[in-house]
Scaffold this motif. Structure first.
Motif, PDB file in Angstrom:
ATOM      1  N   GLN A  75       0.863  -1.174   0.000  1.00 35.84           N
ATOM      2  CA  GLN A  75       0.000   0.000   0.000  1.00 35.84           C
ATOM      3  C   GLN A  75       0.901   1.226   0.000  1.00 35.84           C
ATOM      4  OE1 GLN A  75      -3.504   0.301   2.649  1.00 35.84           O
ATOM      5  NE2 GLN A  75      -2.623   2.246   3.309  1.00 35.84           N
ATOM      6  N   LYS A  77       1.199   5.431  -0.120  1.00 34.85           N
ATOM      7  CA  LYS A  77       0.461   6.654   0.171  1.00 34.85           C
ATOM      8  C   LYS A  77       1.388   7.846  -0.025  1.00 34.85           C
ATOM      9  CE  LYS A  77      -2.556   8.825   3.532  1.00 34.85           C
ATOM     10  NZ  LYS A  77      -3.141   8.762   4.864  1.00 34.85           N
ATOM     11  N   LEU A  85      -2.865   0.552  -4.037  1.00 32.94           N
ATOM     12  CA  LEU A  85      -2.851  -0.753  -3.382  1.00 32.94           C
ATOM     13  C   LEU A  85      -2.672  -1.829  -4.449  1.00 32.94           C
ATOM     14  CD1 LEU A  85      -3.363  -2.130  -0.585  1.00 32.94           C
ATOM     15  CD2 LEU A  85      -5.746  -2.335  -1.284  1.00 32.94           C
TER      16      LEU A  85
END
Length: 169
Positions: A75, A77, A85
């Motif tokens: 994942q 970010k 993801l």
């Protein structure tokens, strides 16, 4: 053909191929012991930039034996909140000792990576990487074209100087 010229030609060819050569895993981002696993994560390309990137992971048990049946999920970010993801699979990896996930980074900056590995135990490995803003490939290509031209120019200048030199008897 002089040895110097052959050497220059060989070096120029090798430098031109550096963009074509890619290691199976890419750049080593981390190697960590987590729970029952030794986890090694690689990223590619180097340096990372917005656009296509590859995250590859090698999972081993404490004896060094490769763990192929672990479920791995990445994942990512970004600082701006973009979230990506993707599971890592052997099918996506060039080197079948690794599991890999392909991403397309929409922006540069620092990316937080959470890696979940589930097998005999479930562990989490977190790290971050920086993706630098894209630079023009035409600039890179321009420099790669200038290098052989510079080598050829130096060779021609050398040959002309040798022709002008008075020959001793």
């Amino acid at each position: 053909m002089s040895p110097v010229f052959r050497t220059l030609v060989a070096l120029t060819a090798l430098l031109g191929m550096t963009q074509l050569v890619a290691a199976d895993g890419g750049k080593l981002q981390l190697r960590r012991e987590v729970g029952p696993y030794q986890v090694t994560i690689f990223t590619s390309p180097t340096p990372l930039r917005p656009g296509p990137v590859d995250l590859s992971v090698l999972v081993q048990d404490q004896s060094g034996k490769i763990v192929n049946d672990a479920d791995i999920e990445f994942q990512l970010k970004s600082e701006s909140g973009a979230l990506l993801l993707q599971p890592a699979t052997q099918a996506a990896a060039t080197n079948k000792l690794l599991q890999s996930a392909k991403f397309v980074l929409p922006e540069g900056g620092v990316w937080q990576v959470e890696t979940r590995i589930a097998g005999d135990a479930t562990v989490h490995v977190d790290f971050e990487f920086a993706a630098y803003e894209t630079h023009s490939d035409s600039i890179t290509a321009g420099w790669m074209l200038l290098l052989p031209l510079a080598a050829i120019t130096l060779f021609i200048a050398r040959e002309r100087l040798l022709q002008r030199r008075p020959r001793g008897k």
